[in-house]
Design an enzyme around this catalytic site. Structure first.
Site, PDB file in Angstrom:
ATOM      1  N   GLN A  83      -6.097  -7.997   8.727  1.00  0.00           N
ATOM      2  CA  GLN A  83      -6.452  -7.368   9.320  1.00  0.00           C
ATOM      3  C   GLN A  83      -7.798  -7.204  10.131  1.00  0.00           C
ATOM      4  OE1 GLN A  83      -5.127  -3.357   7.338  1.00  0.00           O
ATOM      5  NE2 GLN A  83      -2.637  -3.898   7.506  1.00  0.00           N
ATOM      6  N   HIS A 148      -6.973  -2.885   5.599  1.00  0.00           N
ATOM      7  CA  HIS A 148      -7.120  -1.705   5.433  1.00  0.00           C
ATOM      8  C   HIS A 148      -8.972  -1.422   5.819  1.00  0.00           C
ATOM      9  CE1 HIS A 148      -3.517  -0.182   2.979  1.00  0.00           C
ATOM     10  NE2 HIS A 148      -3.185  -0.877   4.000  1.00  0.00           N
ATOM     11  N   GLU A 240      -1.307  10.527   9.392  1.00  0.00           N
ATOM     12  CA  GLU A 240      -2.291  11.667   9.003  1.00  0.00           C
ATOM     13  C   GLU A 240      -2.752  11.801  10.143  1.00  0.00           C
ATOM     14  OE1 GLU A 240      -2.055  12.527   3.599  1.00  0.00           O
ATOM     15  OE2 GLU A 240      -3.873  12.602   5.545  1.00  0.00           O
ATOM     16  N   TYR A 261       5.965   1.388  -0.746  1.00  0.00           N
ATOM     17  CA  TYR A 261       7.185   0.932   0.024  1.00  0.00           C
ATOM     18  C   TYR A 261       8.367   0.486  -0.103  1.00  0.00           C
ATOM     19  CZ  TYR A 261       3.323   0.516   3.404  1.00  0.00           C
ATOM     20  OH  TYR A 261       2.424   0.821   4.292  1.00  0.00           O
TER      21      TYR A 261
END
Length: 368
Positions: A83, A148, A240, A261
Site C-alpha cells: 500500500q 497501513h 470510523e 478478518y
C-alpha cells in the site's frame, strides 16, 4: 482563479465520454472526466494558476494544465511496496509566495523496513521539477511490511501540518507512544514537533504525536471551524469518522466496532474508559479514503457537509448533521474505488477513481 481553473479543466474533457447525470439530494450532477489514463492515482492538488498536481502511487507526480500533461522531476527515492508509494500532496495556502509543496511517501528504513515520510520542496517556475527538496520527517524505525501507511496531510494553523500514520500492520503499536504508528502527528514546516504538542515534554513518547489509537486513517480534512477530522479503516467492520482532539486515545486495537478478518473479537469490546468513541462508524466496512468538507458556492445545499470516498463499495458518502452521519451515497460508474475527494477552487467536488484511472469533476448537470 475559479474561471481559469474551470476553463483549463473543461478543455481536457472528451465530451463524448460524459455519462448520464447522477441523481443526488442537490439535483442531477455530472461527473466529468478531467484527466484520464492515470496509473493508481492517490491524491490531487490545485495550484493558483489552474494547474492540477496528481500523485500516482508507483512514484510519479504529474502536472496537468491546458490539455498538457508532464511528469515533474525531483522526487525523493520512493519505496512503492504493498500500500506504500507516493501518496498524499498538500499545496499550502501560501504557495503563491513560497512555491512550496508537501508530499507523503513510503521511505525505505533499514534493510527491509519502510515508513511514512514527509517531503518538502519548491516547484520550479516552469512547473517541471521540484527544487531544494528534503525529507523533513519520517516515522520511527522498527516496522516492516507494506500495510497501513495512513498518509494524509492537512494544513493546520500557524504553519503546522497534520500527518496521519497507520498502525503499519502492527495493531498494538497504535497504543505505544514510543512509536509513531497509529497516530495523527502535528509538525511544523521543518518537520519538528511544536512545543505545545500533548506529549512534547514526555521523554517516553514521540513528541510529534497529536492523537493516537488509530488503525489506518486514509482520509483527513479540516472543517470550516478549523476542527480536524479523520476517516479511518477498521478491520472487518468498524470503519470510523473521528473528531480529532489533542492528546486523545481513539482506542485501536483495544476497542473497535469491527471484528478480525477471521471473525474473532477485537480487544476488549466497543468502549472503554479513557478511550474516545467514533462520531460515526460503518459496519460493514466501506474502506474510506479521501475526505473533504464542502465549502464551495456551486452546490449550496452541501455547504459544510463532509464527503468520504469508498474504496470497497464504489461511492462517495455524504455526511451531515451534528453528530455527523452518512445521509447519502453518490454512486455511478465514475465512482469506482474512490481514493481522494477535494473541494476544488471552482466550487465543484473533485475525486479520483483508481479503477477508472481518472480525475473527475462533480458539478450540477447542465440545465439542472
Amino acid at each position: 482563479m475559479r474561471q481559469i481553473l474551470c476553463s483549463a479543466a473543461l478543455a481536457l474533457i472528451p465530451m463524448a465520454a460524459l455519462a448520464e447525470p447522477i441523481p443526488t439530494s442537490a439535483g442531477p450532477m455530472q461527473a466529468e472526466p478531467v484527466v484520464q489514463d492515470l496509473e493508481e492515482p492517490w491524491a490531487v492538488g490545485f495550484l493558483p494558476d489552474g494547474t492540477l498536481l496528481i500523485t500516482e502511487r508507483e512514484g510519479r507526480l504529474l502536472s496537468v494544465r491546458d490539455g498538457a500533461r508532464r511528469e515533474v522531476s525531483g522526487l525523493p527515492r520512493i519505496r512503492a511496496e504493498g500500500q506504500g508509494g507516493l501518496l498524499d500532496i498538500l499545496v499550502p495556502s501560501d504557495f503563491a509566495e513560497t512555491r512550496q509543496i508537501f508530499l507523503t511517501y513510503s521511505k525505505r528504513q533499514g534493510f527491509r523496513g519502510s515508513g511514512t515520510a514527509v517531503y518538502r520542496a519548491e516547484l520550479s517556475a516552469d512547473g517541471t521539477r521540484l527544487e531544494n527538496g528534503r525529507t523533513i520527517f519520517e516515522i520511527a524505525r522498527g516496522t516492516g511490511g507494506g500495510f497501513h501507511f495512513g498518509s494524509r496531510l492537512v494544513e493546520g494553523p500557524e504553519g503546522t501540518l497534520f500527518v496521519t500514520v497507520g498502525d503499519r500492520g502492527n495493531p498494538d503499536e497504535a497504543q505505544d507512544l514510543a512509536m509513531h504508528n497509529g497516530s495523527v502527528l502535528r509538525i511544523d514546516r521543518n518537520g519538528d514537533a511544536p512545543g505545545d504538542n500533548p506529549f512534547a515534554e514526555d521523554r517516553g513518547a514521540q513528541a510529534e504525536i497529536w492523537s493516537y489509537g488509530h488503525r489506518n486513517p486514509q482520509g483527513a480534512a479540516m472543517d470550516a471551524d478549523g476542527q480536524l477530522w479523520v476517516a479511518e479503516h477498521g478491520a472487518r467492520g468498524g470503519d470510523e469518522v473521528n473528531r480529532v482532539e489533542k492528546g486523545v486515545n481513539f482506542g485501536w486495537p483495544v476497542i473497535s466496532y469491527g471484528v478480525n478478518y477471521n471473525g474473532t473479537p477485537i480487544g476488549e469490546g466497543q468502549a472503554k474508559e479513557g478511550m474516545a468513541q467514533p462520531v460515526h462508524y460503518w459496519d460493514p466496512s466501506i474502506a474510506p479514503s479521501g475526505m473533504a468538507f464542502y465549502n464551495g458556492d456551486l452546490i449550496p445545499e452541501w455547504q459544510g457537509d463532509a464527503f468520504v470516498g469508498s474504496l470497497k463499495f464504489d461511492y462517495i458518502a455524504r455526511l451531515s448533521g451534528d453528530p455527523l452521519r452518512e445521509v447519502e451515497q453518490i454512486a455511478s460508474d465514475a465512482t469506482a474505488r474512490v481514493r481522494d475527494v477535494r473541494t476544488g477552487p471552482d466550487g465543484a467536488l473533485w475525486f479520483l477513481s483508481v479503477v477508472n484511472g481518472a480525475l473527475y469533476r462533480l458539478a450540477p448537470a447542465e440545465g439542472s
